[in-house]
Write a protein that holds these residues in place. Structure first.
Motif, PDB file in Angstrom:
ATOM      1  N   ILE A  71       0.846  -1.204   0.000  1.00 39.23           N
ATOM      2  CA  ILE A  71       0.000   0.000   0.000  1.00 39.23           C
ATOM      3  C   ILE A  71       0.880   1.252   0.000  1.00 39.23           C
ATOM      4  O   ILE A  71       0.614   2.222  -0.721  1.00 39.23           O
ATOM      5  CB  ILE A  71      -0.943   0.012   1.221  1.00 39.23           C
ATOM      6  N   ALA A  72       1.947   1.216   0.813  1.00 42.00           N
ATOM      7  CA  ALA A  72       2.867   2.357   0.875  1.00 42.00           C
ATOM      8  C   ALA A  72       3.566   2.565  -0.471  1.00 42.00           C
ATOM      9  O   ALA A  72       3.733   3.703  -0.932  1.00 42.00           O
ATOM     10  CB  ALA A  72       3.896   2.135   1.980  1.00 42.00           C
ATOM     11  N   VAL A  73       3.966   1.467  -1.102  1.00 36.10           N
ATOM     12  CA  VAL A  73       4.601   1.559  -2.425  1.00 36.10           C
ATOM     13  C   VAL A  73       3.614   2.115  -3.443  1.00 36.10           C
ATOM     14  O   VAL A  73       3.958   2.977  -4.268  1.00 36.10           O
ATOM     15  CB  VAL A  73       5.114   0.170  -2.871  1.00 36.10           C
ATOM     16  N   ASP A  74       2.397   1.630  -3.381  1.00 40.83           N
ATOM     17  CA  ASP A  74       1.321   2.114  -4.255  1.00 40.83           C
ATOM     18  C   ASP A  74       1.159   3.627  -4.099  1.00 40.83           C
ATOM     19  O   ASP A  74       1.074   4.374  -5.089  1.00 40.83           O
ATOM     20  CB  ASP A  74       0.027   1.390  -3.887  1.00 40.83           C
ATOM     21  N   LEU A  75       1.141   4.089  -2.860  1.00 41.24           N
ATOM     22  CA  LEU A  75       0.973   5.519  -2.589  1.00 41.24           C
ATOM     23  C   LEU A  75       2.141   6.331  -3.141  1.00 41.24           C
ATOM     24  O   LEU A  75       1.937   7.366  -3.795  1.00 41.24           O
ATOM     25  CB  LEU A  75       0.847   5.744  -1.084  1.00 41.24           C
ATOM     26  N   ALA A  76       3.362   5.872  -2.885  1.00 42.27           N
ATOM     27  CA  ALA A  76       4.544   6.605  -3.347  1.00 42.27           C
ATOM     28  C   ALA A  76       4.561   6.723  -4.870  1.00 42.27           C
ATOM     29  O   ALA A  76       4.859   7.788  -5.425  1.00 42.27           O
ATOM     30  CB  ALA A  76       5.809   5.910  -2.853  1.00 42.27           C
ATOM     31  N   LEU A  77       4.222   5.642  -5.547  1.00 46.01           N
ATOM     32  CA  LEU A  77       4.222   5.653  -7.012  1.00 46.01           C
ATOM     33  C   LEU A  77       3.108   6.539  -7.563  1.00 46.01           C
ATOM     34  O   LEU A  77       3.311   7.292  -8.527  1.00 46.01           O
ATOM     35  CB  LEU A  77       4.059   4.224  -7.533  1.00 46.01           C
ATOM     36  N   ALA A  78       1.930   6.463  -6.955  1.00 46.14           N
ATOM     37  CA  ALA A  78       0.798   7.274  -7.424  1.00 46.14           C
ATOM     38  C   ALA A  78       1.073   8.762  -7.244  1.00 46.14           C
ATOM     39  O   ALA A  78       0.801   9.573  -8.142  1.00 46.14           O
ATOM     40  CB  ALA A  78      -0.472   6.877  -6.670  1.00 46.14           C
ATOM     41  N   VAL A  79       1.618   9.131  -6.093  1.00 43.42           N
ATOM     42  CA  VAL A  79       1.921  10.538  -5.816  1.00 43.42           C
ATOM     43  C   VAL A  79       3.015  11.052  -6.754  1.00 43.42           C
ATOM     44  O   VAL A  79       2.908  12.152  -7.310  1.00 43.42           O
ATOM     45  CB  VAL A  79       2.345  10.715  -4.346  1.00 43.42           C
ATOM     46  N   SER A  80       4.060  10.259  -6.944  1.00 43.24           N
ATOM     47  CA  SER A  80       5.153  10.671  -7.834  1.00 43.24           C
ATOM     48  C   SER A  80       4.646  10.883  -9.255  1.00 43.24           C
ATOM     49  O   SER A  80       5.008  11.858  -9.926  1.00 43.24           O
ATOM     50  CB  SER A  80       6.258   9.611  -7.830  1.00 43.24           C
TER      51      SER A  80
END
Length: 258
Positions: A71-80
Protein backbone atom coordinates in the motif's frame (compact mmCIF):
# COMPACT_ATOMS: atom_id res chain seq x y z
CA UNK A 1 -22.60 76.83 -52.30
CA UNK A 2 -21.55 73.96 -54.57
CA UNK A 3 -22.56 70.51 -53.59
CA UNK A 4 -19.67 68.66 -52.07
CA UNK A 5 -18.58 65.24 -53.17
CA UNK A 6 -19.38 62.58 -50.59
CA UNK A 7 -17.08 59.58 -50.47
CA UNK A 8 -18.29 56.60 -48.50
CA UNK A 9 -15.60 54.93 -46.45
CA UNK A 10 -16.16 51.24 -45.88
CA UNK A 11 -15.64 49.95 -42.37
CA UNK A 12 -12.58 47.76 -42.28
CA UNK A 13 -11.56 45.09 -39.87
CA UNK A 14 -10.89 45.97 -36.27
CA UNK A 15 -7.44 47.39 -35.66
CA UNK A 16 -7.24 45.44 -32.44
CA UNK A 17 -5.93 42.04 -33.39
CA UNK A 18 -6.98 38.93 -31.55
CA UNK A 19 -4.40 37.71 -29.02
CA UNK A 20 -2.09 35.14 -30.52
CA UNK A 21 -3.05 31.70 -29.26
CA UNK A 22 -0.47 30.19 -26.94
CA UNK A 23 1.52 27.39 -28.50
CA UNK A 24 4.18 25.59 -26.41
CA UNK A 25 7.67 25.40 -27.82
CA UNK A 26 8.96 22.14 -29.26
CA UNK A 27 11.29 21.86 -26.27
CA UNK A 28 8.38 22.26 -23.85
CA UNK A 29 6.32 19.69 -25.75
CA UNK A 30 9.21 17.25 -25.66
CA UNK A 31 9.66 17.67 -21.91
CA UNK A 32 5.92 17.32 -21.33
CA UNK A 33 5.80 14.09 -23.34
CA UNK A 34 8.70 12.58 -21.41
CA UNK A 35 7.14 13.52 -18.07
CA UNK A 36 3.81 12.02 -19.10
CA UNK A 37 5.43 8.77 -20.19
CA UNK A 38 7.28 8.49 -16.87
CA UNK A 39 4.10 9.37 -14.95
CA UNK A 40 2.19 6.70 -16.86
CA UNK A 41 4.82 4.08 -16.04
CA UNK A 42 4.76 5.03 -12.36
CA UNK A 43 0.98 4.75 -12.31
CA UNK A 44 1.14 1.32 -13.94
CA UNK A 45 3.57 0.19 -11.25
CA UNK A 46 1.20 1.61 -8.63
CA UNK A 47 -1.62 -0.49 -10.04
CA UNK A 48 0.73 -3.47 -9.97
CA UNK A 49 1.44 -2.87 -6.28
CA UNK A 50 -2.29 -2.75 -5.62
CA UNK A 51 -2.80 -5.99 -7.54
CA UNK A 52 -0.10 -7.61 -5.41
CA UNK A 53 -1.77 -6.42 -2.21
CA UNK A 54 -5.12 -7.79 -3.38
CA UNK A 55 -3.53 -11.13 -4.26
CA UNK A 56 -2.09 -11.42 -0.74
CA UNK A 57 -5.61 -11.13 0.68
CA UNK A 58 -6.39 -14.56 -0.77
CA UNK A 59 -3.34 -16.29 0.71
CA UNK A 60 -3.61 -17.86 4.13
CA UNK A 61 -2.31 -16.78 6.51
CA UNK A 62 -2.73 -13.18 5.38
CA UNK A 63 0.58 -11.32 5.62
CA UNK A 64 -0.46 -7.93 6.99
CA UNK A 65 3.05 -6.48 6.91
CA UNK A 66 3.59 -7.11 3.21
CA UNK A 67 0.15 -5.80 2.34
CA UNK A 68 0.86 -2.56 4.22
CA UNK A 69 4.25 -2.28 2.48
CA UNK A 70 2.57 -2.67 -0.91
CA UNK A 71 0.00 0.00 0.00
CA UNK A 72 2.87 2.36 0.87
CA UNK A 73 4.60 1.56 -2.43
CA UNK A 74 1.32 2.11 -4.26
CA UNK A 75 0.97 5.52 -2.59
CA UNK A 76 4.54 6.61 -3.35
CA UNK A 77 4.22 5.65 -7.01
CA UNK A 78 0.80 7.27 -7.42
CA UNK A 79 1.92 10.54 -5.82
CA UNK A 80 5.15 10.67 -7.83
CA UNK A 81 3.23 10.12 -11.05
CA UNK A 82 0.74 12.87 -10.20
CA UNK A 83 3.49 15.39 -9.47
CA UNK A 84 5.14 14.70 -12.82
CA UNK A 85 1.80 14.79 -14.65
CA UNK A 86 0.89 18.20 -13.24
CA UNK A 87 4.31 19.53 -14.17
CA UNK A 88 3.80 18.29 -17.74
CA UNK A 89 0.51 20.19 -17.92
CA UNK A 90 2.29 23.42 -17.07
CA UNK A 91 4.59 22.80 -20.02
CA UNK A 92 1.84 21.80 -22.44
CA UNK A 93 -1.57 22.82 -21.07
CA UNK A 94 -4.94 21.58 -22.27
CA UNK A 95 -7.60 23.75 -23.88
CA UNK A 96 -10.90 24.53 -22.18
CA UNK A 97 -12.71 24.22 -25.51
CA UNK A 98 -13.39 20.56 -24.69
CA UNK A 99 -14.48 20.48 -21.05
CA UNK A 100 -14.29 16.71 -20.65
CA UNK A 101 -10.81 16.41 -22.13
CA UNK A 102 -9.67 19.43 -20.13
CA UNK A 103 -10.89 17.80 -16.91
CA UNK A 104 -9.32 14.45 -17.73
CA UNK A 105 -5.93 15.95 -18.58
CA UNK A 106 -5.95 18.35 -15.63
CA UNK A 107 -7.29 15.96 -12.99
CA UNK A 108 -5.97 12.61 -14.21
CA UNK A 109 -3.97 12.25 -11.01
CA UNK A 110 -7.21 12.21 -9.01
CA UNK A 111 -8.74 9.60 -11.31
CA UNK A 112 -5.67 7.39 -11.00
CA UNK A 113 -5.70 7.76 -7.20
CA UNK A 114 -9.23 6.36 -7.07
CA UNK A 115 -8.33 3.48 -9.39
CA UNK A 116 -5.16 2.74 -7.42
CA UNK A 117 -6.85 2.31 -4.02
CA UNK A 118 -10.62 1.92 -4.22
CA UNK A 119 -10.58 -1.65 -5.63
CA UNK A 120 -8.28 -2.74 -2.80
CA UNK A 121 -10.61 -1.21 -0.20
CA UNK A 122 -13.57 -3.03 -1.76
CA UNK A 123 -11.68 -6.35 -1.67
CA UNK A 124 -10.67 -5.76 1.95
CA UNK A 125 -14.23 -5.10 3.05
CA UNK A 126 -15.49 -8.17 1.22
CA UNK A 127 -12.67 -10.52 2.21
CA UNK A 128 -13.49 -13.58 4.31
CA UNK A 129 -9.85 -14.34 5.05
CA UNK A 130 -9.37 -11.49 7.54
CA UNK A 131 -11.28 -10.56 10.67
CA UNK A 132 -12.98 -7.26 11.47
CA UNK A 133 -9.90 -5.83 13.20
CA UNK A 134 -7.67 -6.58 10.22
CA UNK A 135 -10.26 -5.11 7.88
CA UNK A 136 -10.30 -1.95 9.96
CA UNK A 137 -6.51 -1.64 9.89
CA UNK A 138 -6.03 -2.35 6.19
CA UNK A 139 -9.14 -0.45 5.12
CA UNK A 140 -8.17 2.56 7.23
CA UNK A 141 -4.61 2.66 5.88
CA UNK A 142 -5.82 2.33 2.30
CA UNK A 143 -8.45 5.03 2.83
CA UNK A 144 -5.83 7.45 4.18
CA UNK A 145 -3.57 6.61 1.24
CA UNK A 146 -6.46 7.27 -1.15
CA UNK A 147 -7.07 10.69 0.40
CA UNK A 148 -3.37 11.61 0.23
CA UNK A 149 -3.03 10.44 -3.37
CA UNK A 150 -6.28 12.15 -4.32
CA UNK A 151 -5.29 15.52 -2.84
CA UNK A 152 -1.89 15.28 -4.49
CA UNK A 153 -3.47 14.35 -7.80
CA UNK A 154 -5.92 17.25 -7.85
CA UNK A 155 -4.78 20.39 -9.65
CA UNK A 156 -6.61 23.19 -7.85
CA UNK A 157 -5.51 25.77 -10.42
CA UNK A 158 -5.08 23.86 -13.67
CA UNK A 159 -3.32 25.68 -16.51
CA UNK A 160 -5.03 26.12 -19.86
CA UNK A 161 -4.17 27.37 -23.32
CA UNK A 162 -6.71 30.16 -22.89
CA UNK A 163 -5.18 31.30 -19.59
CA UNK A 164 -1.65 31.34 -21.02
CA UNK A 165 -2.90 33.25 -24.06
CA UNK A 166 -4.65 35.88 -21.95
CA UNK A 167 -1.76 36.36 -19.53
CA UNK A 168 0.84 36.57 -22.29
CA UNK A 169 -1.28 39.04 -24.26
CA UNK A 170 -1.63 41.27 -21.19
CA UNK A 171 2.12 41.34 -20.59
CA UNK A 172 2.82 42.09 -24.26
CA UNK A 173 0.17 44.80 -24.23
CA UNK A 174 1.83 46.52 -21.27
CA UNK A 175 5.49 46.06 -22.20
CA UNK A 176 5.58 45.15 -25.88
CA UNK A 177 7.32 41.85 -25.17
CA UNK A 178 6.75 38.54 -23.42
CA UNK A 179 9.24 38.87 -20.57
CA UNK A 180 8.58 38.83 -16.85
CA UNK A 181 10.59 38.56 -13.64
CA UNK A 182 10.19 36.44 -10.53
CA UNK A 183 12.07 35.08 -7.52
CA UNK A 184 12.43 31.65 -5.93
CA UNK A 185 10.04 32.47 -3.11
CA UNK A 186 7.72 34.78 -5.05
CA UNK A 187 4.09 34.12 -5.87
CA UNK A 188 3.73 36.72 -8.65
CA UNK A 189 5.57 37.59 -11.84
CA UNK A 190 6.69 41.17 -12.45
CA UNK A 191 7.13 43.51 -15.39
CA UNK A 192 10.10 45.35 -13.86
CA UNK A 193 13.23 43.89 -12.32
CA UNK A 194 13.44 46.92 -10.02
CA UNK A 195 9.95 46.40 -8.56
CA UNK A 196 10.15 46.92 -4.80
CA UNK A 197 8.43 43.56 -4.24
CA UNK A 198 11.40 41.60 -5.60
CA UNK A 199 14.32 44.04 -5.64
CA UNK A 200 14.99 43.87 -1.91
CA UNK A 201 18.00 43.21 0.29
CA UNK A 202 16.73 39.71 1.01
CA UNK A 203 16.57 38.87 -2.71
CA UNK A 204 19.66 37.09 -3.98
CA UNK A 205 18.52 36.19 -7.48
CA UNK A 206 15.88 37.42 -9.93
CA UNK A 207 14.79 35.18 -12.80
CA UNK A 208 13.68 36.47 -16.19
CA UNK A 209 11.68 34.59 -18.79
CA UNK A 210 8.33 34.24 -20.49
CA UNK A 211 4.97 33.98 -18.76
CA UNK A 212 4.88 30.28 -19.61
CA UNK A 213 8.34 29.78 -18.12
CA UNK A 214 7.27 31.40 -14.85
CA UNK A 215 4.32 29.01 -14.74
CA UNK A 216 6.48 26.01 -15.61
CA UNK A 217 9.20 26.61 -13.02
CA UNK A 218 7.26 28.21 -10.17
CA UNK A 219 3.59 27.73 -11.10
CA UNK A 220 3.15 31.50 -10.82
CA UNK A 221 -0.20 32.60 -12.23
CA UNK A 222 -0.62 36.19 -11.08
CA UNK A 223 0.79 39.47 -12.37
CA UNK A 224 2.12 41.93 -9.79
CA UNK A 225 -0.45 44.73 -9.39
CA UNK A 226 2.25 47.30 -8.60
CA UNK A 227 3.98 46.53 -11.89
CA UNK A 228 0.71 46.53 -13.82
CA UNK A 229 -0.37 49.91 -12.42
CA UNK A 230 3.09 51.35 -12.99
CA UNK A 231 3.10 50.23 -16.61
CA UNK A 232 -0.38 51.65 -17.22
CA UNK A 233 0.62 55.02 -15.74
CA UNK A 234 3.82 55.11 -17.79
CA UNK A 235 1.88 54.39 -20.98
CA UNK A 236 -0.60 57.15 -20.17
CA UNK A 237 2.21 59.60 -19.43
CA UNK A 238 4.14 58.99 -22.66
CA UNK A 239 4.80 62.45 -24.17
CA UNK A 240 3.65 63.17 -27.69
CA UNK A 241 6.56 63.37 -30.12
CA UNK A 242 7.20 66.57 -32.10
CA UNK A 243 6.04 65.13 -35.46
CA UNK A 244 2.87 63.81 -33.83
CA UNK A 245 2.24 67.19 -32.20
CA UNK A 246 2.65 68.98 -35.54
CA UNK A 247 0.29 66.52 -37.21
CA UNK A 248 -2.34 67.05 -34.52
CA UNK A 249 -1.98 70.84 -34.80
CA UNK A 250 -2.35 70.73 -38.58
CA UNK A 251 -5.48 68.65 -38.22
CA UNK A 252 -6.99 71.14 -35.78
CA UNK A 253 -6.18 74.08 -38.08
CA UNK A 254 -7.72 72.32 -41.09
CA UNK A 255 -10.87 71.64 -39.08
CA UNK A 256 -11.11 75.32 -38.10
CA UNK A 257 -10.63 76.46 -41.71
CA UNK A 258 -13.40 74.15 -42.92
Amino acid sequence: MAKKKITKVEEGTSSQAEPKKFVPTEEAKGKATRLRVIAGLLWLLALGAQAGAIALLFKQPVNMMWIIILIAVDLALAVSGSILWKKSNRLDPASKSNKFMFFMQSQLGLVVAVIAFLPFIIFVLGSKNIDAKQKGILGGIAAVALVIAGITGVDFNPPSVEEYTEQTARVEELTGKNEVYWTKSGSKYHLYDDCHSINRDATTEIFAGTVAKARELKNITELCKFCENRSVKEKEAVPVSEPEAESILEGVLETIEE
